[in-house]
Design an enzyme around this catalytic site. Structure first.
Site, PDB file in Angstrom:
ATOM      1  N   ASP A 411      20.703 -57.522  14.127  1.00  0.00           N
ATOM      2  CA  ASP A 411      19.580 -56.704  14.650  1.00  0.00           C
ATOM      3  C   ASP A 411      18.575 -56.434  13.487  1.00  0.00           C
ATOM      4  O   ASP A 411      18.774 -56.709  12.374  1.00  0.00           O
ATOM      5  CB  ASP A 411      20.349 -55.513  14.973  1.00  0.00           C
ATOM      6  N   GLU A 414      13.096 -58.839  12.890  1.00  0.00           N
ATOM      7  CA  GLU A 414      12.041 -59.194  13.061  1.00  0.00           C
ATOM      8  C   GLU A 414      11.245 -59.629  11.914  1.00  0.00           C
ATOM      9  O   GLU A 414      10.139 -60.567  11.984  1.00  0.00           O
ATOM     10  CB  GLU A 414      10.911 -58.237  13.900  1.00  0.00           C
ATOM     11  N   ASP A 489      15.185 -53.227  23.101  1.00  0.00           N
ATOM     12  CA  ASP A 489      15.360 -52.056  23.331  1.00  0.00           C
ATOM     13  C   ASP A 489      14.382 -51.648  24.752  1.00  0.00           C
ATOM     14  O   ASP A 489      13.499 -50.918  24.709  1.00  0.00           O
ATOM     15  CB  ASP A 489      14.835 -51.125  22.327  1.00  0.00           C
TER      16      ASP A 489
END
Length: 809
Positions: A411, A414, A489
């Site tokens: 996670d 990015e 999300d």
């Protein structure tokens, strides 16, 4: 929502940074000549150059450099370039250069340089805009193409909003945006690949450029679309179908197929931010088994760590993680833990010290480490572009693998940081690409992909004969080789339930088959009705995982009262009944790239009404799924494509194309089976490998002729690569007397455990007069006719040899 607005402002500031100071676009001019090279030509367009490469008869690569100097020809996405010696011819005239293969004709006009693609019958497929064509402005590069009025566009990876993308514009810059909206862009993943389809004829374009890229699909002008990037080459692959599945198979041959996952990972998975302490995890696991609700995996979010330090445990919350993992495994649960890229800057932390000693963290140009704030506080970040750093990262999983953790959730990759003007690395941060220093502008969009690559390859080294399971939020084209993905999300809302379908479909047809959403929504808490409708959808998505944020209400299948619990249990059980069918669809995706879920146009490209159908989808080869997406709805209108379809719940046969309105109480998701489908199912189990399949049930929905396959192996190792699998073909043929059903000899040297076999032939309005096996007449102890359901059942032992049954009326 302050954080959400801040991220939106951050993205807007990035766009301004990337697009500011742009001078007038300069289009490619006249061609002065060309030279032949291996598999193509180099075209001179002073001061620029263009390389045309024939990758395959239906794949042509176009590279354009504004200054005539090409980068090192390296791709993070392209796994192979297919045919190494493609056949083609080159013809030259005063007006154009033409390259012809067995399936495509590429025409390059000389004055000025403009590219057109034709099929071998002379039909135009795609053409540069005659005015702009390929152009550059400063460091930016772009190409404008003609946009026919009746051409439609799909794909682009992870994009919110509708399935069809005509009239929209998009950018690619992996961005952590919680609680995104239907018009939020960019999001977490970059897959610069799209389909153009006109009257059923399909092409694909893969723009392999890792810088900030942009696509304008007619928003700027209704007669043209464009795509480009803020730096680097114009580097795209033109892929001719002519069908959508042809395009995807060829794209997958370039960027690689997803690996066959461990079988447990396609079962139901339970997650939240966060299950802790250990007693809570045990309580969740115990409740699943007590209530007999199937589940294969329980996730641990960041609170299992010691101060959010990756690869550590909080010894107060989890005093004996090895024993916990072992106890859960005895009860059929696999543990999946989160691992983020941020490494706490702490001289007492072993991972930090190893990273410093090995020179594994990204730095500024002056040699100082870049430090960003994430969950542990001040952190440094591995340089996943560097081979040695990826290898080091993979080795860090040793202790977690050693205690039996089976899955890993990457996670925040990015990459996301909490501080800084753009909520990510500064653009001048340096990465080391095999000794070549490149800045973050070039590497941002591949950072997450290379993180999961390091994770996946490291897990392979630690346990060479066990299939890894890695789940990622950020990725780039080709990342399907390393990880499954989810849509980030999302929000607990009916709008996001509706958005889930086109988002998953576009990701699926963009080469990422193993995809799903946070069931119930991540931000906020769903009502019982919303959760159940979402779980019904999740039953038919490749990844079936519930997840929610910290401090939200309980979000387990039993959290909404006994009525909803019973329905949720039923659909999770249905998922497990369908495991043989679903696993076979995963096998197909891993071998030919065709995704488990796909939009209707994918299988029915000539039916232009399917281009706008983004509220229903195909689930493998057999099912059409039409989820209920609106609060309080108890009916659902569905348009069935051409052919015969069966209502899964009633066996009613419907002939398409046709609009139908289906009763859809909270206990039912509208579900249809295509005539000719042969669907393998099994008994309900509490976890995927609880017991061998027994009986194997084959549901056949008749057609004049049909065939299907069943794929089986041990579900966990790579033995299938050396013949350790069992692949069987099933045939159904209708004749004047009735039907012949053939179960062919199994292929491969894996033999499932001894089992019974039940064959169920649907839509049989009469009892047969004779049922025989070869020349042996079967008695009614071996078969029965269920008049109330119009089903004929055959009961026998599964011999795995070729068996043919004749049914006569």
């Amino acid at each position: 929502m302050k954080a959400y607005r801040l991220v939106i402002l951050t993205v807007l500031s990035l766009i301004l940074i990337f697009h500011c100071g742009i001078s007038q676009w300069i289009s490619a001019g006249n061609i002065s000549g060309y030279n032949k090279i291996e598999n193509g030509i180099v075209v001179s367009i002073p001061p620029s150059k263009m390389i045309i490469s024939v990758i395959a008869p239906d794949i042509i690569r176009v590279r354009f450099s504004k200054d005539g100097i090409f980068d090192n020809d390296k791709s993070w996405a392209v796994n192979q370039t297919a045919n190494t010696n493609p056949e083609y011819t080159i013809s030259d005239s005063a007006e154009s250069i033409q390259i012809s293969t067995k399936q495509l004709v590429l025409k390059i006009d000389k004055t000025p340089c403009r590219i057109s693609f034709y099929d071998t019958h002379g039909n135009l497929i795609n053409r540069d805009d005659p005015v702009k064509g390929i152009a550059y402005a400063g460091e930016q590069i772009s190409v404008w193409k003609e946009m026919p009025e009746d051409e439609h566009y799909f794909g682009f990876g992870e994009k919110a909003g509708s399935l069809e993308k005509k009239g929209k514009s998009y950018s690619n810059w992996n961005t952590d945006i919680p609680a995104y909206k239907a018009d939020t862009d960019p999001l977490y993943q970059t897959i610069p690949f799209f389909y153009g389809i006109k009257k059923g004829i399909t092409y694909g374009i893969f723009f392999d450029n890792t810088y900030y890229s942009f696509f304008n699909m007619g928003k700027e002008s209704p007669n043209q679309y464009s795509f480009g990037a803020t730096d680097g080459e114009l580097n795209y692959y033109f892929i001719y179908g002519p069908k959508p599945n042809d395009v995807l198979q060829k794209y997958s041959s370039l960027t690689g197929h997803m690996p066959l996952p461990p079988r447990w990972s396609i079962g139901y998975q339970q997650c939240r931010w966060s299950y802790y302490p250990e007693s809570k995890v045990r309580e969740i696991a115990s409740t699943f088994r007590k209530k007999q609700i199937p589940c294969d995996a329980i996730y641990l979010d960041i609170h299992y760590m010691d101060g959010y330090r990756c690869f550590t445990w909080d010894k107060e919350r989890f005093p004996d993680p090895k024993q916990l993992v072992s106890d859960l495994a005895k009860d059929g649960f696999k543990m999946v833990v989160i691992i983020d890229p941020g490494i706490k800057k702490d001289s007492l932390y072993w991972v930090y010290n190893q990273g410093v000693q090995g020179d594994h963290f990204v730095k500024y140009p002056d040699g100082n480490y870049f430090t960003g704030t994430v969950w542990p506080g001040d952190c440094v970040f591995p340089d996943f572009i560097k081979n040695e750093s990826r290898d080091w990262w993979g080795s860090l999983y040793k202790d977690l693998v050693g205690i039996g953790v089976k899955g890993f959730w990457n996670d925040m990759n990015e990459p996301s940081v909490f501080n800084g003007p753009n909520k990510t690395f500064p653009l001048d941060v340096i990465h080391d690409e095999n000794g070549v220093k490149t800045d973050h502008r070039k590497n941002h969009n591949i950072y997450g992909m290379q993180m999961v690559r390091g994770s996946y390859e490291g897990l392979l080294k630690l346990n060479r004969n066990e299939r890894p399971f890695v789940l990622t939020r950020a990725n780039y084209a080709g990342g399907q080789r390393y990880a499954a993905a989810w849509t980030g999300d999302n929000i607990s809302s009916w709008e996001h339930l509706e958005m889930a379908i086109p988002m998953c479909l576009n990701l699926s047809i963009s080469g990422q088959p193993f995809v799903g959403t946070d069931i119930g929504g991540f931000v906020g808490s769903p009502s019982g009705e919303l959760y159940t409708r979402w779980l019904q959808l999740g039953t038919f998505t490749p990844l079936m995982r519930t997840h929610t944020e910290i401090n939200s209400k309980d979000q387990e299948p039993w959290s909404y009262g006994t009525e909803y619990e019973a329905i949720n249990k039923y659909y999770i059980e249905l998922r497990y009944k369908l495991l043989p069918y679903i696993y076979t669809q995963f096998y197909k995706a891993s071998t030919d790239g065709i995704p488990i879920i796909r939009p209707l146009f994918f299988d029915y490209p000539e039916d232009q009404d399917t281009y706008w159908r983004d509220k229903e989808f195909l689930f493998g080869d057999a099912f059409l799924v039409a989820p209920v997406l609106w609060e309080g709805a108890i009916k659902r209108e569905v348009r069935l494509p051409e052919g015969e379809w069966y209502n899964y719940w009633t066996d009613e046969k419907i002939v398409g194309p046709k609009y139908v309105t289906i009763e859809a109480p909270i206990s039912k998701i509208p579900l249809f089976v295509k005539a000719g489908s042969i669907i393998p199912t099994q008994q309900v189990v509490q976890f995927s490998d609880q017991e061998p399949i027994n009986p194997l049930t084959i549901d056949i929905y008749p057609a004049i002729q049909s065939a299907s396959i069943l794929y089986e192996d041990d579900g966990k190792s790579f033995n299938f690569r050396n013949g350790g699998y069992c692949l069987r073909t099933f045939d159904l043929k209708q004749n004047k007397k009735g039907y012949n059903i053939t179960l062919h000899q199994s292929e491969g040297n894996y033999k499932p455990a001894s089992r019974n076999l039940v064959i169920r032939l649907h839509d049989q309005k009469e009892k047969p007069t004779k049922v025989s096996f070869g020349k042996v007449l079967l008695t009614q102890f071996d078969w029965k006719y269920i008049k109330s359901d119009s089903i004929l059942e055959l009961h026998l032992k599964d011999s795995f040899a070729e068996e043919t049954f004749q049914i006569e009326y």
